[in-house]
Enzyme design. Structure first.
Site, PDB file in Angstrom:
ATOM      1  N   SER A 420      11.627  78.980  50.910  1.00 20.54           N
ATOM      2  CA  SER A 420      13.002  79.110  51.376  1.00 20.54           C
ATOM      3  C   SER A 420      13.065  79.729  52.767  1.00 20.54           C
ATOM      4  CB  SER A 420      13.777  80.004  50.395  1.00 20.54           C
ATOM      5  OG  SER A 420      15.157  79.896  50.590  1.00 20.54           O
ATOM      6  N   PRO A 421      14.073  79.377  53.566  1.00 18.65           N
ATOM      7  CA  PRO A 421      14.223  80.015  54.877  1.00 18.65           C
ATOM      8  C   PRO A 421      14.364  81.527  54.740  1.00 18.65           C
ATOM      9  CG  PRO A 421      15.665  78.107  54.689  1.00 18.65           C
ATOM     10  CD  PRO A 421      15.109  78.357  53.329  1.00 18.65           C
ATOM     11  N   GLN A 499      15.639  74.974  60.011  1.00 14.96           N
ATOM     12  CA  GLN A 499      17.028  75.252  59.673  1.00 14.96           C
ATOM     13  C   GLN A 499      17.748  75.676  60.950  1.00 14.96           C
ATOM     14  OE1 GLN A 499      18.505  78.974  57.736  1.00 14.96           O
ATOM     15  NE2 GLN A 499      18.884  77.633  55.960  1.00 14.96           N
ATOM     16  N   TYR A 580      27.769  82.578  58.439  1.00 11.31           N
ATOM     17  CA  TYR A 580      27.490  82.274  59.839  1.00 11.31           C
ATOM     18  C   TYR A 580      28.540  81.269  60.339  1.00 11.31           C
ATOM     19  CZ  TYR A 580      23.270  84.858  58.781  1.00 11.31           C
ATOM     20  OH  TYR A 580      22.385  85.850  58.393  1.00 11.31           O
ATOM     21  N   ARG A 628      22.736  73.583  53.917  1.00 14.84           N
ATOM     22  CA  ARG A 628      22.833  74.759  53.040  1.00 14.84           C
ATOM     23  C   ARG A 628      24.278  75.235  53.033  1.00 14.84           C
ATOM     24  NH1 ARG A 628      19.223  80.180  52.036  1.00 14.84           N
ATOM     25  NH2 ARG A 628      18.003  78.606  50.942  1.00 14.84           N
ATOM     26  N   ARG A 722      11.422  85.524  48.124  1.00 14.28           N
ATOM     27  CA  ARG A 722      10.634  86.740  47.908  1.00 14.28           C
ATOM     28  C   ARG A 722       9.294  86.489  47.229  1.00 14.28           C
ATOM     29  NH1 ARG A 722      15.947  88.382  47.717  1.00 14.28           N
ATOM     30  NH2 ARG A 722      16.462  90.217  48.980  1.00 14.28           N
TER      31      ARG A 722
END
Length: 774
Positions: A420-421, A499, A580, A628, A722
């Site tokens: 994942s980013p 991304q 964002y 996303r 993680r």
């Protein structure tokens, strides 16, 4: 110290068992149970108790356990019937008995021990003043909880289905789930045996006498509120609707009627209390918590509460300490059960989404709905069933679902794992350096099918922090090309995606470890957003974007996408999540515009879709694009799961190849509901309502979770963050732990010597006992 004087409000199994245990542990205790109903009144029919609960009962009071043994019904199978096809999964291990029989046993035990049982008597007021301890076991509608709501702080959540408890006068031979697609909508039957036939019972004998002569089963009929109303069940007595249900499920019921016990249609409510005790009053069972019947029994939880409360009172020197210990012990256990119950409840509420799944996948999806039963767990319980599901899914022999390939446009991913980013905040002037080469290169060598960069910013002003990477210069392009070249050369078959995003109002802040979302002490750059609303009061107030600035930002995105193609990325993801810039346009909490780029969801989608179209126009056609999104804002008035479906549908209509489904981080005042795989239901819903492939992300931590989610059809790809920080070779190690070394797994030649999992300790040790139930 004088023996405790104990008042128990409520004569259900939890209250009675607590009274019996406390009296058994100290016969000098003066214990009274108040129950407003008669001793032979009971609601519901059979109760399910796990082997763990029965073991606790045996340890705490062998007399009660021994009395139960002759009446407990045990079975291992679950039958799932859908569209006339029955699939059976074994190895689950259930135990049940009649609620009335359980109450009889507990009445007898309480009387034998000297507990004062007062039936047809409402508990008097002021018990907390005349008794040392008051146990409120007065059910989901607890008056005790209501009287002290300011202390217990209950939160009661109603849900979307109606259900009714009934019985059939014969025993099912398995836990049975049956789906009926009626002209009014989808209805479901949950059924399980709770009483054996008498030894002289012949199967052909029709029931005409006591239920235990012929055996009996609990039958719960459930459906969404709108289906219940469409069927007219809101306008007729429960008896008539029960007769209609018996006809609908006639095959499951072998043509026999359903029996009621003053049963009414009701809506399940989840009860959560912030505190479980107030002075010398303590909540127990449904008064303290509820968990949906589809994963077990409220009786089970209540009995376990009683066991824990009695033990804490026996072990702690003070009443205050005992009640605190009881709450500390039981709260985490109940919370975990409630999370599983909520997942199961929501699965059944949204059952209509899954009706067109292949039959065995539908059955697997149902069995794993609560996340307590997983792919690996089910494979241990019933390998033939799980193997059949895998074959139907298309897994080659002995291939875990996570190692099957997946195609997006012209790109075939060798397995279903995505790194994942993750923002690293380690760039200088937006240029990725050696750190990024090692970070992304290591995870590419670690075996994932797709490795994603962090959010790469499209302009200096679009950065979150001074440490964010960018793609707004030739120097940055060349630095990224160095990384993609390494990945393609050293880990052939691993795809690397970029991304692209713009920080919007969340920009110009410190590095994460210096103070997340805090503004820079100096050197701040101006931030922009759809509307002039700061993220937090101490953040900058952003400048509202005008038409000319919107055009400039759109061109920044297309310039970055063109550079990303030159840098050699295989996939591009547009970041429209987490508050964002593009996410800020989507949420009504952050977009207060009155022009064409605000207002309705269609208006709020306008600019993100314009950016998507512009980027898709310069991005190579054979290479996939994903988006996303935050599928919920976790805040009142924000985007909901229903909005997320429409957002995903809009991007798919414009050519998105997949939706990467995250949640939240849009506003600071959010209230997320964290838990294992907690964002997956949003991906699941988008996938089934829109038909667009999805990437699930959020607290997915084990390869067993990945296999379970993929095989159940809840997602197409799983993104893990993680776990990949903890172990860059997470995917390779997942293969080794499953004993798999086939297609979808590529060990770099220098690492192949480590492809076999090291053996530690005994290899002939017996497998641990399975956790029972669904």
């Amino acid at each position: 110290m004088n023996p405790l004087r104990v008042a128990v409000i409520g004569g259900g199994p939890g209250g009675l068992y607590a009274a019996a245990l406390l009296k058994r542990l100290d016969p000098a205790r003066d214990i009274t149970v108040w129950e407003r109903n008669a001793p032979d009144d009971t609601f519901g029919f059979g109760v399910v108790l796990s082997d763990e609960t029965l073991g606790g009962i045996e340890h705490a009071d062998p007399v009660v356990h021994e009395a139960m043994q002759s009446d407990v019904v045990r079975w291992d199978d679950i039958d799932i019937v859908h569209r006339g096809v029955r699939h059976t999964s074994g190895g689950h291990g259930f135990a049940a008995l009649g609620r009335r029989r359980l109450l009889d046993i507990l009445h007898h035990r309480c009387r034998a021990l000297g507990v004062d049982l007062r039936f047809r008597t409402v508990a008097p007021a002021g018990l907390e003043e005349t008794h040392d301890l008051v146990i409120a076991a007065d059910g989901v509608n607890s008056t005790t909880r209501g009287a002290h709501a300011h202390v217990f702080r209950p939160h009661v959540t109603p849900h979307h289905c109606r259900y009714i408890w009934l019985a059939a006068d014969f025993p099912f031979d398995a836990f049975r789930f049956e789906i009926a697609e009626t002209e009014h909508g989808v209805m479901q039957l949950h059924g399980y045996p709770y009483a054996r036939p008498s030894p002289d019972h012949h199967p052909s004998t029709r029931p005409s006498g006591p239920q235990n002569q012929f055996g009996a089963s609990t039958v719960i009929i459930e459906m969404r509120e709108e289906v219940w109303r469409a069927a007219g069940f809101d306008e007729v007595p429960p008896r008539e609707s029960t007769e209609s249900c018996a006809k609908i499920f006639a095959e499951a019921l072998r043509g026999r009627p359903l029996r009621s016990n003053n049963s009414t249609w009701t809506t399940f409510r989840t009860v959560v209390n912030e505190h479980w005790s107030h002075g010398n009053t303590v909540l127990l069972g449904d008064a303290a918590h509820t968990a949906h019947f589809s994963i077990g029994s409220g009786t089970k939880l209540a009995v376990e509460d009683a066991l824990a409360l009695a033990a804490c009172l026996d072990e702690q020197p003070s009443l205050e300490g005992a009640l605190a210990a009881y709450e500390a012990e039981r709260k985490p256990v109940v919370a975990a059960t409630q999370r599983a119950a909520r997942a199961s409840l929501e699965w059944f509420e949204n059952l209509g989404l899954y009706l067109d799944q292949p039959p065995r996948q539908f059955a697997f999806n149902l069995l794993t709905r609560s996340r307590r039963v997983t792919h690996d767990n089910l494979r241990l319980r019933d390998a033939p069933f799980t193997g059949a599901v895998e074959r139907e899914f298309g897994c080659p022999p002995d291939t875990p679902p996570m190692f099957t390939p997946f195609r997006l446009r012209g790109l075939t991913l060798r397995n279903r794992v995505v790194v994942s980013p993750m923002d690293m905040y380690s760039a200088t002037d937006g240029v990725p350096g050696d750190f990024h080469l090692v970070h992304l290169g290591a995870r590419a060598l670690g075996g994932a099918g797709l490795v994603m960069t962090e959010m790469v910013c499209v302009s200096p002003e679009g950065r979150i922090t001074p440490g964010c990477t960018g793609l707004y210069s030739g120097r940055q392009t060349e630095a990224w090309k160095r990384i993609t070249n390494f990945v393609h050369a050293q880990s052939p078959g691993t795809a690397i995606g970029v991304q692209l995003g713009h920080s919007g109002r969340k920009g110009s802040t410190k590095l994460m470890w210096e103070g997340i979302d805090e503004p820079l002490p100096e050197g701040n750059w101006p931030v922009v957003a759809p509307s002039p609303i700061p993220y937090r009061p101490f953040n900058q107030t952003p400048r509202e974007l005008g038409r000319a600035q919107l055009t400039d930002i759109r061109e920044q995105f297309t310039g970055a996408a063109w550079r990303a193609a030159r840098a050699g990325f295989d996939l591009l993801e547009l970041h429209c999540a987490h508050g964002y810039l593009l996410s800020g346009f989507l949420s009504p909490l952050t977009n207060r515009r009155t022009d064409a780029y605000g207002g309705s969801l269609a208006g709020r989608l306008r600019f993100p879709l314009e950016v998507f179209d512009a980027v898709r126009g310069v991005w190579p056609q054979e290479r996939p694009m994903t988006v996303r999104i935050s599928a919920t804002d976790w805040a009142e008035g924000g985007n909901t799961a229903e909005d997320a479906v429409e957002i995903a549908r809009a991007f798919a209509a414009h050519g998105a190849d997949a939706i990467d489904v995250s949640t939240g981080q849009v506003v600071a005042e959010e209230h997320p509901e964290y838990g294992r795989s907690y964002q997956t239901p949003y991906a699941d819903r988008i996938r089934h309502e829109t038909g667009v492939p999805v990437i699930a992300v959020g607290a997915i931590s084990s390869w067993d979770d990945v296999n379970s989610l993929i095989l159940a059809g809840r997602t197409d790809l799983c993104a893990l963050a993680r776990p990949h920080l903890y172990d860059p070779h997470w995917t390779l190690h997942a293969a080794a732990e499953q004993g798999y070394d086939g297609p979808g797994v590529v060990w770099p030649d220098p690492y192949r010597a480590g492809s076999r999992r090291p053996q530690t300790g005994r290899t002939d040790a017996p497998k641990p006992r399975l956790t029972l139930g669904t």
